[in-house]
Structure formats: C-alpha cells, structure tokens
Scaffold this motif. Sequence first.
Motif, mmCIF file in Angstrom:
data_model
loop_
_atom_site.group_PDB
_atom_site.id
_atom_site.type_symbol
_atom_site.label_atom_id
_atom_site.label_comp_id
_atom_site.label_asym_id
_atom_site.label_seq_id
_atom_site.Cartn_x
_atom_site.Cartn_y
_atom_site.Cartn_z
ATOM 1 N N LEU A 174 73.018 53.072 1.004
ATOM 2 C CA LEU A 174 72.402 54.224 0.339
ATOM 3 C C LEU A 174 72.216 55.434 1.246
ATOM 4 N N GLY A 175 72.153 55.185 2.537
ATOM 5 C CA GLY A 175 71.753 56.237 3.462
ATOM 6 C C GLY A 175 70.249 56.164 3.694
ATOM 7 N N GLU A 176 69.839 56.702 4.822
ATOM 8 C CA GLU A 176 68.433 56.606 5.235
ATOM 9 C C GLU A 176 67.475 57.261 4.247
ATOM 10 N N LYS A 177 67.841 58.445 3.752
ATOM 11 C CA LYS A 177 66.912 59.205 2.912
ATOM 12 C C LYS A 177 66.719 58.527 1.553
ATOM 13 N N SER A 178 67.808 58.079 0.931
ATOM 14 C CA SER A 178 67.701 57.427 -0.363
ATOM 15 C C SER A 178 66.940 56.108 -0.261
ATOM 16 N N THR A 179 67.202 55.334 0.790
ATOM 17 C CA THR A 179 66.498 54.066 0.959
ATOM 18 C C THR A 179 64.995 54.285 1.007
ATOM 19 N N THR A 180 64.578 55.329 1.707
ATOM 20 C CA THR A 180 63.149 55.609 1.858
ATOM 21 C C THR A 180 62.548 56.243 0.618
ATOM 22 N N MET A 181 63.274 57.193 0.020
ATOM 23 C CA MET A 181 62.715 57.983 -1.076
ATOM 24 C C MET A 181 62.849 57.310 -2.439
ATOM 25 N N ASP A 182 63.912 56.532 -2.631
ATOM 26 C CA ASP A 182 64.228 56.018 -3.971
ATOM 27 C C ASP A 182 63.726 54.607 -4.239
ATOM 28 N N ILE A 183 63.405 53.860 -3.202
ATOM 29 C CA ILE A 183 62.900 52.492 -3.403
ATOM 30 C C ILE A 183 61.385 52.501 -3.197
ATOM 31 N N ASP A 184 60.667 52.222 -4.269
ATOM 32 C CA ASP A 184 59.206 52.316 -4.236
ATOM 33 C C ASP A 184 58.533 51.034 -3.757
ATOM 34 N N TYR A 185 59.188 49.896 -3.963
ATOM 35 C CA TYR A 185 58.584 48.619 -3.589
ATOM 36 C C TYR A 185 59.697 47.635 -3.283
ATOM 37 N N LEU A 186 59.551 46.900 -2.193
ATOM 38 C CA LEU A 186 60.535 45.876 -1.841
ATOM 39 C C LEU A 186 59.818 44.706 -1.187
ATOM 40 N N LYS A 187 60.148 43.507 -1.648
ATOM 41 C CA LYS A 187 59.614 42.285 -1.054
ATOM 42 C C LYS A 187 60.744 41.286 -0.892
ATOM 43 N N VAL A 188 60.746 40.592 0.222
ATOM 44 C CA VAL A 188 61.749 39.560 0.488
ATOM 45 C C VAL A 188 61.141 38.205 0.146
ATOM 46 N N ILE A 189 61.871 37.418 -0.657
ATOM 47 C CA ILE A 189 61.355 36.121 -1.108
ATOM 48 C C ILE A 189 62.454 35.057 -1.015
ATOM 49 N N LYS A 190 62.043 33.805 -1.182
ATOM 50 C CA LYS A 190 63.009 32.708 -1.290
ATOM 51 C C LYS A 190 63.607 32.720 -2.696
ATOM 52 N N THR A 191 64.900 32.510 -2.798
ATOM 53 C CA THR A 191 65.566 32.536 -4.097
ATOM 54 C C THR A 191 64.928 31.506 -5.035
ATOM 55 N N PRO A 192 64.438 31.941 -6.206
ATOM 56 C CA PRO A 192 63.836 30.989 -7.155
ATOM 57 C C PRO A 192 64.848 29.938 -7.606
ATOM 58 N N GLU A 193 64.368 28.732 -7.847
ATOM 59 C CA GLU A 193 65.265 27.666 -8.304
ATOM 60 C C GLU A 193 65.855 27.988 -9.671
ATOM 61 N N ASN A 194 65.114 28.743 -10.469
ATOM 62 C CA ASN A 194 65.598 29.109 -11.809
ATOM 63 C C ASN A 194 66.159 30.536 -11.826
ATOM 64 N N ILE A 195 66.862 30.912 -10.762
ATOM 65 C CA ILE A 195 67.362 32.284 -10.640
ATOM 66 C C ILE A 195 68.250 32.665 -11.822
ATOM 67 N N ALA A 196 68.921 31.700 -12.435
ATOM 68 C CA ALA A 196 69.800 31.991 -13.577
ATOM 69 C C ALA A 196 69.027 32.533 -14.770
ATOM 70 N N ASP A 197 67.720 32.313 -14.771
ATOM 71 C CA ASP A 197 66.897 32.812 -15.875
ATOM 72 C C ASP A 197 66.521 34.285 -15.707
ATOM 73 N N TYR A 198 66.817 34.828 -14.536
ATOM 74 C CA TYR A 198 66.449 36.216 -14.244
ATOM 75 C C TYR A 198 67.623 37.160 -14.496
ATOM 76 N N ASN A 199 67.304 38.403 -14.792
ATOM 77 C CA ASN A 199 68.317 39.453 -14.901
ATOM 78 C C ASN A 199 68.538 40.048 -13.509
ATOM 79 N N PHE A 200 69.246 39.303 -12.672
ATOM 80 C CA PHE A 200 69.385 39.707 -11.270
ATOM 81 C C PHE A 200 70.674 40.498 -11.034
#
Length: 220
Positions: A174-200
């Motif tokens: 994205l570039g430095e500016k877009s990453t900072t300005m355009d993403i409001d919230y980010l969290k790193v997690i373990k992939t859920p076992e039911n990931i197929a149920d998500y709109n990922f």
Amino acid sequence: MNIKNIFKKKKNLTEDEKAERFWSWFQKSQNRFLFLSDIDGEEKENLLDEFLTEIHKFNENVYFEIGGHKDDEKVELIISAEGDIDYFPAVEKLTELAPNFKNWKVIAFKPAMGTGFSLDYRDKKFDPEKIIFIPLNSKSNPESVGLNVCYPDFEESDEEIFVNGTYLILDTILGEKSTTMDIDYLKVIKTPENIADYNFGHLSDIAEHIAEKKTYANNG
C-alpha cells in the motif's frame, strides 16, 4: 562588577532552516551516496550512519532509504516517518523543500509497490498471497477499515514478529502513507479453526478492500 557573557546564545533554527541545512549538506555530499548499493561492509555502514546523523539534525523521527532499480535514470531517496503519523508533516516539509537533483528522485513516504512478492522476517516467511485477513465492520463507522490478520502458527510470545512482519507487507503493498492513514484497526490472531465460515480475504487483495470501503463512504 558586571561580567558580560562573551558566549553568544546558540540560535534555534526553524524547521525550514533545518531543512535547508540538510539539503545544503546533501548537495555537497550526494555523489558519495549514488552507488551505495555497490558498496559493502564498513564503508557502507559509515555512509549510512553519516546520512542518518545529518537527517536527524532536521528531525530525529525522520528516516530514509536509498535505492531504486539499477537501470533507472535517477536513484531514489525516500524520506520516511516509519509509519508514525505524528511526523508525516516533517516528511512532507523536508521533501517539499528539496532542490531538483540531476541524479536523484526525492520521494515522500515509502511508495506502494503492489503485490507479487514475499519476505522473510525474523526467520518467518510472509507471503501476502497466503496470509488471510478477516474484515471487521463497524455499525457506527461503516467506512472504517478493521482487520484481523490470521496466521496458523501464531503464538502470543511471537506477537511482535507477526505484527511487524504484517506491517512490512502492508507498507510494501500500500505504501507507508496508506497503511497508516487507511487502516483504522489491525490485530494479529491465530487462524480460527472455522475460518471457512468467515468472509475472509488475502492480504494481496487489501488495496481492493480499502477501495471498496472508500467507495462505500463516498456513496453513503
């Protein structure tokens, strides 16, 4: 008896004057940095340290990268705040006051490079084609961009590695500016076992996801 202070008070330079001082130094020193990619070892480290010392005289929270393709007419000098929004104005100020250079292209912020790459960071491989993100939606702020970024081998003890690796990927896409300005919230997690149920999605598609959110905001 009055004793006069013979020492002149050191002048506090304005931001513009600090920028002019930096570019004056760079104009005199630029040729030593043109072939930095061809230099190795202690000589390269000394040049990088010298450059960092000089740019930090302008602002201690501003950084740089020197590079570009070897066949390009000009070498790229990227001025960066390392994603810290508080110092974006300083980056913009320094690049605005840059003179025109025959052999250099001065760029504000790390530019977007797109996809088609992977990177190794701290003994872990980060491939945006394989990294999954789960979009998060806010009823009160539907145009905001929130992400849970998923890794099957995520461990809390390595959270810093996963977070930093994720942001390195996003900065590149994205570039430095877009990453900072355009993403409001980010969290790193373990992939859920039911990931197929998500709109990922995958991080390789993050630019399209952000564009959709912006379109929604503009049409809403």
